[in-house]
Design an enzyme around this catalytic site. Structure first.
Site, mmCIF file in Angstrom:
data_model
loop_
_atom_site.group_PDB
_atom_site.id
_atom_site.type_symbol
_atom_site.label_atom_id
_atom_site.label_comp_id
_atom_site.label_asym_id
_atom_site.label_seq_id
_atom_site.Cartn_x
_atom_site.Cartn_y
_atom_site.Cartn_z
ATOM 1 N N GLU A 1 0.849 -1.190 0.000
ATOM 2 C CA GLU A 1 0.000 0.000 0.000
ATOM 3 C C GLU A 1 0.889 1.245 0.000
ATOM 4 O OE1 GLU A 1 -3.603 1.730 2.813
ATOM 5 O OE2 GLU A 1 -1.838 0.828 3.747
ATOM 6 N N LYS B 1 -10.417 -0.167 -0.716
ATOM 7 C CA LYS B 1 -10.330 -0.434 0.720
ATOM 8 C C LYS B 1 -11.668 -0.187 1.414
ATOM 9 C CE LYS B 1 -7.078 0.572 4.518
ATOM 10 N NZ LYS B 1 -5.889 1.394 4.861
ATOM 11 N N CYS C 1 -4.250 -3.277 4.345
ATOM 12 C CA CYS C 1 -3.797 -2.737 5.617
ATOM 13 C C CYS C 1 -4.825 -2.905 6.736
ATOM 14 C CB CYS C 1 -3.401 -1.277 5.423
ATOM 15 S SG CYS C 1 -2.236 -0.654 6.670
#
Length: 345
Positions: free
Chosen positions: A59, A134, A166
């Site tokens: 990321e 995301k 993440c």
């Protein structure tokens, strides 16, 4: 599952993960220069790892974190776009699949709404085969607009791949969603910084075990003037054991071979630790012994999840009753997030 060689076979997918140094960029020219650097690294890696079928970058590796909001909007990309064209050309030249970060991707209502934090999976022909936004941005710091679904795509040699990003990985629900859609490899690209190293390493291993799936983690390394990123990119077997893990070094690489047949055999034939099977066949031994069928119990026993699906507002209120009812925290303010209760309309 094998680690230590540079090869792959018809049954194994060679996967590499990269501790890419977190860049600090300010404009599109810098972003495109860095994208070409990523492309060159990928092509070079293929020389050293001839069995590499898939490479994963972290990321923020393409654009870095734009701490200036104007720069964030000005460098937000389209997909497809100039950045993805560079990556697609590299995938074709290296005859390798790649996973790349776009932070951010322009919102459909750009520039009136914040960009998305997006991953793309590109095949060895240069085609984008998965675009994931995301779902759970790292609040309160990240201001990305959230995505709303996960995907599964057939990757190299037929291995089924899902992408997450993440902070997504701190929520067991997203791993389960990917696994129950058929994902055999869940790729977690992250730009995770200290102090949360131990927790993040542990989480990815636990989720591989809990979901009977391979996990590949690519994390940033280095210091960008604000955060210190801990690296520890890793490839984890479907039994939760780490096959290979980097340290904190910038541009560190790990590589392993993931057997397609082994995970499918385990999911079909494993019993006591076949978690995704047992979740939907609860107590099948006792149910069978009772003469009540041979499938166990399929009904969901978890009241909170039932409530979330049927009445999301009430589920949110329940969470607020045991946490707080404002997104901001008065004792440690972040930006302009409200710390006093407001009425939703």
């Amino acid at each position: 599952m094998r680690h230590g060689d540079i090869s792959s076979s018809n049954d194994t997918v060679g996967v590499a993960v990269v501790n890419y140094k977190m860049p600090r960029l300010h404009d599109r020219a810098g972003v495109l220069e860095n994208a070409r650097k990523i492309a060159d690294m990928m092509i070079g890696m293929k020389t050293g790892l001839p069995g590499m079928d898939l490479v994963v970058f972290p990321e923020y590796s393409t654009q870095g974190i734009m701490y200036n909001e104007e720069e964030m909007y000005a460098t937000a990309a389209t997909i497809p776009g100039d950045e993805t064209a560079i990556f697609s050309a590299a995938c074709r030249e290296a005859d390798t699949w790649g996973i790349f970060s776009i932070t951010g991707e322009q919102h459909e209502d750009h520039p009136n709404k914040p960009p998305y934090n997006t991953l793309i999976l590109i095949d060895n022909k240069g085609e984008i085969v998965q675009k994931y936004r995301k779902i759970l941005p790292w609040c309160p710091i990240e201001g990305w607009y959230p995505g709303d679904t996960t995907y599964v795509s057939e990757g190299p040699k037929g291995l089924k791949i899902s992408l997450i990003i993440c902070d997504d990985g701190n929520y067991p629900e997203i791993w389960r969603d990917c696994a129950m859609k058929g994902a055999e490899l869940i790729v977690r690209c992250q730009g995770y910084m200290y102090p949360a190293k131990d927790q993040q390493v542990m989480m990815s291993k636990a989720m591989a075990w809990a979901n009977n799936c391979y996990v590949a983690v690519a994390n940033a390394a280095g210091f960008d003037g604000v955060y210190s990123y801990f690296g520890h990119s890793a490839i984890i077997g479907f039994d939760g054991r780490t096959l290979g893990e980097t340290g904190e070094e910038e541009y560190g690489i790990q590589y392993a071979q993931l057997s397609v047949s082994a995970i499918r055999d385990a999911r079909e034939n494993d019993q006591s630790q076949n978690h995704i099977f047992k979740l939907l066949h609860r107590g099948y031994s006792g149910v069978h012994a009772a003469g009540d069928g041979d499938k166990g119990v399929a009904d969901c026993p978890f009241e909170f999840y039932k409530l979330w699906v049927t009445d999301a507002q009430k589920a949110q209120e329940r969470v607020e009753a045991i946490t707080r009812d404002t997104v901001g925290v008065a004792d440690c303010r972040v930006g302009n997030l409200p710390v006093e209760k407001t009425i939703e309309v």
